[in-house]
Design an enzyme around this catalytic site. Structure first.
Site, PDB file in Angstrom:
ATOM      1  CE  LYS A  41      -0.274   0.092   5.065  1.00 58.31           C
ATOM      2  NZ  LYS A  41      -1.060  -0.387   6.215  1.00 58.31           N
ATOM      3  NE  ARG A 139      -6.585   0.884  10.964  1.00 51.75           N
ATOM      4  CZ  ARG A 139      -5.359   0.679  10.552  1.00 51.75           C
ATOM      5  NH1 ARG A 139      -4.387   1.496  10.885  1.00 51.75           N
ATOM      6  NH2 ARG A 139      -5.056  -0.356   9.793  1.00 51.75           N
ATOM      7  CE1 TYR A 273      12.833  31.796   4.100  1.00 52.15           C
ATOM      8  CE2 TYR A 273      12.268  29.454   4.088  1.00 52.15           C
ATOM      9  CZ  TYR A 273      12.382  30.663   3.429  1.00 52.15           C
ATOM     10  OH  TYR A 273      12.046  30.747   2.107  1.00 52.15           O
ATOM     11  CG  MET A 321       8.448  23.918  -0.490  1.00 55.54           C
ATOM     12  SD  MET A 321       7.310  24.896  -1.453  1.00 55.54           S
ATOM     13  CE  MET A 321       6.266  25.575  -0.194  1.00 55.54           C
TER      14      MET A 321
HETATM   15  C1  LIG Z   1      -0.454  -1.515   6.821  1.00 56.59           C
HETATM   16  C2  LIG Z   1      -1.062  -2.785   7.153  1.00 56.59           C
HETATM   17  C3  LIG Z   1      -0.272  -3.936   7.307  1.00 56.59           C
HETATM   18  C4  LIG Z   1       1.241  -3.907   7.329  1.00 56.59           C
HETATM   19  O1  LIG Z   1       1.658  -3.269   8.528  1.00 56.59           O
HETATM   20  P1  LIG Z   1       3.219  -3.148   8.889  1.00 56.59           P
HETATM   21  O2  LIG Z   1       3.212  -2.643  10.279  1.00 56.59           O
HETATM   22  O3  LIG Z   1       3.794  -2.170   7.925  1.00 56.59           O
HETATM   23  O4  LIG Z   1       3.792  -4.477   8.749  1.00 56.59           O
HETATM   24  C5  LIG Z   1      -0.915  -5.145   7.479  1.00 56.59           C
HETATM   25  N1  LIG Z   1      -2.256  -5.214   7.506  1.00 56.59           N
HETATM   26  C6  LIG Z   1      -3.045  -4.122   7.396  1.00 56.59           C
HETATM   27  C7  LIG Z   1      -4.515  -4.278   7.454  1.00 56.59           C
HETATM   28  C8  LIG Z   1      -2.476  -2.868   7.233  1.00 56.59           C
HETATM   29  O5  LIG Z   1      -3.249  -1.794   7.130  1.00 56.59           O
END
Ligand SMILES: *Cc1c(COP(=O)(O)O)cnc(C)c1O
Length: 383
Positions: A41, A139, A273, A321
């Site tokens: 992801k 979640r 800055y 930036m």
């Molecule tokens: C991001 C995620 C993972 C992987 O998590 P890591 O801590 O990066 O290994 C696995 N399962 C779900 C549902 C996630 O959202």
């Protein structure tokens, strides 16, 4: 090998695909008989979706995981054929491409189950669904009575052939703290949820709960498959417990740039800055053409580490930036010299974990927020 090299960019990300493959092999050996789903992801945590996914598959990943359906579709469009699971969807999403392309859909709620069923009926195909149970993260997952209702709701759709429940999964809240009581409790609740699915008669292919931290520290939670993300890229999800090397992992991402200007400034001269850094003596400062738009955290002002000519230095004053400044003392650094922000940590080089500590965050955020405007250069693999 494919690159997106832009010769005009003053900074770049180099991704070692062999490191990704080797990291997956290491995770596979920790997972025993369980399969490895490499989580790709977020553009593979900033490493680039397609080359990283292909490297993970070469390393032995038999599944890929993404949050958003678009990323799963991109994988299919690139010819990636291993099973893919996508798990984060909002109402209104068109599930037809997922059903047509045989993408597993993580389903946490009845609204989504019904949307997937509608897509399955429209295509005349059986949708592949994995039910997501909330065992304590609160979640994205079905919690308590909603879980029971989700399992019940799925049964007639399975009987109809609109869906197959191919898996059940959950996600840890505290896997980076292995002794925390929720780690055990979530495993117990997950075992209950698996039993619920088995009682409902679902023909499950995979039952899974382990992110990177659990893969490294809770081998008994592996079930049929582990689901690591961060560790695939060679970073430690539990830096207080072990470094990447302690787990046989190697960071895949190196971020570097070239000095634009080097100049002498007198003692007492303020830098960048707000002039929050004051040169204590006459010194050389160098300008590094990478800033917060590139993903260099402004919160690492006066703290982030860099390496130039084999020497470690620290960002001097505010990250801007597009650039920041480094006091290199009397070292003979010149325009064009390479500056390493972070890499695999060899030769005393700084790491993403060092930047995370400098910025008050986690290494996940350091790599994942590196801007897509930085060219990714791939080494290793079939490069
Ligand atoms: C991001 C995620 C993972 C992987 O998590 P890591 O801590 O990066 O290994 C696995 N399962 C779900 C549902 C996630 O959202």
């Amino acid at each position: 090998m494919s690159t997106t090299l832009s010769g005009n960019a003053p900074g770049r990300i180099t991704v070692d695909l062999d490191a990704i493959s080797a990291n997956v092999r290491a995770l596979k050996s920790m997972a025993g008989s369980a399969q490895v789903m490499a989580v790709v992801k977020g553009d593979a945590y900033g490493h680039g979706l397609i080359p990283s996914a292909q490297a993970a598959v070469r390393g032995g990943a038999t599944w890929l995981g993404v949050a958003q359906l678009d990323e799963a579709i991109q994988l299919r469009a690139a010819g990636v054929e291993v099973p893919v699971l996508t798990w984060l969807h909002a109402p209104g999403l068109d599930f037809i491409p997922a059903v047509e392309q045989g993408i597993d859909i993580g389903v946490p709620a009845i609204w989504e189950l019904e949307a997937v069923v509608a897509a399955a009926r429209a295509t005349g195909r059986t949708a592949r669904v994995q039910l997501k149970v909330d065992t304590g993260l609160a979640r994205n997952g079905a919690f308590g009575a909603d879980w029971t209702a989700l399992v019940e709701a799925a049964r007639p759709y399975v009987a109809e052939g609109a869906i197959a429940v191919t898996g059940v999964f959950t996600h840890f809240a505290y896997a980076d703290s292995p002794a925390h009581p929720t780690v055990r409790l979530q495993q117990e609740k997950f075992a209950d949820a698996v039993r619920d699915c088995e009682r409902a008669g679902f023909d499950l292919e995979v039952r899974h709960m382990s992110n990177s931290a659990a893969t490294l520290t809770q081998p008994e939670a592996a079930w049929d498959m582990v689901r690591p993300g961060l560790a695939v890229y060679g970073l430690s999800p539990v830096p207080d417990l072990g470094s990447p090397a302690d787990y046989g992992l190697r960071p895949a991402m190196t971020v570097s740039a070239n000095v634009t200007v080097a100049k002498r400034i007198p003692a007492g001269q303020g830098v960048s800055y707000g002039q929050t850094y004051i040169a204590p003596d006459e010194t050389t400062v160098v300008d590094v053409p990478m800033g917060y738009v590139d993903g260099v955290p402004r919160s690492a002002s006066s703290k982030g580490p860099v390496q130039i000519g084999g020497q470690r230095y620290t960002v001097s004053g505010r990250v801007c930036m597009d650039q920041f400044v480094v006091d290199v003392g009397d070292a003979s650094v010149q325009a064009g010299d390479e500056v390493i922000l972070f890499g695999d940590g060899s030769a005393d080089g700084p790491t993403a974990q060092d930047w995370a500590e400098a910025a008050g965050t986690i290494s996940y955020e350091i790599v994942a927020r590196m801007s897509s405007r930085l060219p990714r250069i791939y080494v290793g693999g079939d490069a």
